[in-house]
Design an enzyme around this catalytic site. Structure first.
Site, PDB file in Angstrom:
ATOM      1  N   SER A   1       0.823  -1.209   0.000  1.00 52.05           N
ATOM      2  CA  SER A   1       0.000   0.000   0.000  1.00 52.05           C
ATOM      3  C   SER A   1       0.858   1.260   0.000  1.00 52.05           C
ATOM      4  CB  SER A   1      -0.895   0.001   1.244  1.00 52.05           C
ATOM      5  OG  SER A   1      -1.534   1.251   1.411  1.00 52.05           O
TER       6      SER A   1
ATOM      7  N   TYR B   1      -2.382   5.599  -5.165  1.00 53.96           N
ATOM      8  CA  TYR B   1      -3.459   6.562  -5.348  1.00 53.96           C
ATOM      9  C   TYR B   1      -2.866   7.722  -6.137  1.00 53.96           C
ATOM     10  CZ  TYR B   1      -5.814   4.277  -1.381  1.00 53.96           C
ATOM     11  OH  TYR B   1      -6.422   3.371  -0.540  1.00 53.96           O
TER      12      TYR B   1
ATOM     13  N   THR C   1      -5.701   2.271  -7.321  1.00 53.04           N
ATOM     14  CA  THR C   1      -6.995   2.202  -6.638  1.00 53.04           C
ATOM     15  C   THR C   1      -7.882   3.320  -7.163  1.00 53.04           C
ATOM     16  OG1 THR C   1      -6.101   1.160  -4.654  1.00 53.04           O
ATOM     17  CG2 THR C   1      -8.170   2.352  -4.414  1.00 53.04           C
TER      18      THR C   1
ATOM     19  N   LYS D   1      -7.855  -1.262  -9.589  1.00 54.40           N
ATOM     20  CA  LYS D   1      -8.547  -1.884  -8.461  1.00 54.40           C
ATOM     21  C   LYS D   1      -9.770  -1.046  -8.104  1.00 54.40           C
ATOM     22  CE  LYS D   1      -7.606  -3.056  -3.592  1.00 54.40           C
ATOM     23  NZ  LYS D   1      -8.503  -2.099  -2.915  1.00 54.40           N
TER      24      LYS D   1
ATOM     25  N   HIS E   1     -13.355  -2.101  -1.908  1.00 55.69           N
ATOM     26  CA  HIS E   1     -12.533  -1.539  -0.833  1.00 55.69           C
ATOM     27  C   HIS E   1     -12.912  -2.141   0.525  1.00 55.69           C
ATOM     28  CE1 HIS E   1      -9.536   1.847  -0.852  1.00 55.69           C
ATOM     29  NE2 HIS E   1      -9.593   1.615   0.448  1.00 55.69           N
TER      30      HIS E   1
END
Length: 348
Positions: free
Chosen positions: A106, A130, A156, A219, A243
């Site tokens: 992440s 992101y 994402t 995603k 999510h």
């Protein structure tokens, strides 16, 4: 206590993690309908097992984007692993490498990309990104990940704004002072979630592609329309994801959305899924409905909370053993034999 199934690790984590950490990991948006539905939806799918098939030798390996993994379960991107275990993402990386599977790191990790890579050299790792308002920071992160040998970029797409997670609001959730969002230090005000860019559109895929040679996976896709757009914009994969039910409440369970996405993609790119996977039989159902691989989020954190790297390996090993057993009992000796003929949706 013997740890027999994933819910044993969940019970342990709930009992021993600080309340603010447990609430953060467990949180769903609003009424948590989608979070809970992710799990319940599997119970509406029934197997159609085949008998008298030779399952004396089992092959549960598969490939994702050309890389072989020991079984079709990877570790989904989740933030702040140090809330679960002091070594945080370094332990996660070591467990993934030991179990020969993929770990999606992440952006919001509490270890640097460099430390994660050094903890488990040679492991299969993808990087979740992101797109932030500070585009230069996003670009720098992508280039760091590529230089460190990460093998794919996972964008994402379902977080233009953060969903309303009531327990986090009640708790005033913040990282403890000794923890940092390590990869974003200096780019944003320390200890605050960095501002996401809500103006991101499909056109930004072209910008991403201009920055990296890495394959791009999106995603957060839940509809055939967006699956078509993903293919059209030249990405290499889709993760069907809501999510973990933390964003828009009352959307579809991911196992239900998977069918629609797989149908739209028609084999042109790889489709993966996360959300609600708690048993090896859930993995088998997802593969039967067209997923190439599934990724686990919360169960990985429960494993860390139990015994760090060793606990996460236990979680993965249990899922691996359950998956192998479910496959055998359904009459499949290899992953290539799994197909839609194995399942039916319950009328109940």
């Amino acid at each position: 206590m013997a740890m027999v199934c994933l819910s044993d690790f969940e019970a342990y984590a709930k009992k021993y993690l600080p309340k603010i950490a447990w609430d953060y990991f467990a949180a769903g948006a609003d009424d948590c309908t989608t979070r809970d539905e992710n799990i319940l939806a599997y119970k509406r799918i029934r197997f159609r097992p085949r008998m008298l098939r030779d399952v004396s030798v089992m092959d549960i390996r598969t490939k994702i984007l050309g890389s072989e993994i020991s079984f079709p379960v990877g570790i989904a991107p989740t933030g702040f692993h140090q809330l679960a275990w002091p070594d945080g993402e370094k332990s996660t990386a070591r467990a993934a490498r030991a179990m020969d599977t993929c770990y999606v790191v992440s952006t919001y990790s509490t270890s640097t990309l460099e430390d994660i890579s050094a903890a488990a050299p040679g492991g299969l790792r993808w990087f979740q990104i992101y797109i932030h308002s500070n585009r230069a920071a996003s670009q720098q992160l992508i280039q760091r990940a590529e230089a460190l040998g990460f093998q794919a970029l996972v964008l994402t797409a379902d977080l233009p704004y953060t969903g309303k997670r009531r327990d986090d609001v009640r708790n005033g959730f913040r990282l403890p002072p000794h923890m940092k969002v390590k990869n974003l230090e200096g780019a944003f005000e320390v200890c605050k979630m960095s501002p996401l860019d809500p103006s991101v559109t499909w056109n930004d895929i072209y910008w991403l592609r201009s920055l990296t040679h890495l394959p791009i996976i999106i995603k957060g896709i839940l509809t055939r329309e967006d699956a078509e757009l993903a293919v059209r914009h030249g990405v290499q994969g889709i993760v069907v994801s809501n999510h973990g039910g933390r964003q828009l409440d009352e959307g579809p369970a991911t196992i239900d959305a998977l069918v629609e996405v797989v149908e739209a993609v028609r084999g042109r790119i790889e489709v993966y899924m996360d959300g609600g996977v708690r048993k090896g039989s859930d993995v088998l159902k997802a593969l039967a409905l067209g997923a190439k691989c599934v990724f686990i989020g919360r169960p990985a954190l429960w494993g860390l909370a139990y015994k760090g790297e060793e606990g996460l390996q236990d979680v993965l090993r249990i899922l691996q053993d359950e998956f192998r057993l479910s496959m055998a009992l359904a009459g499949c000796a290899s992953v290539s034999e799994i197909g839609q003929h194995l399942v039916q949706f319950s009328k109940l």
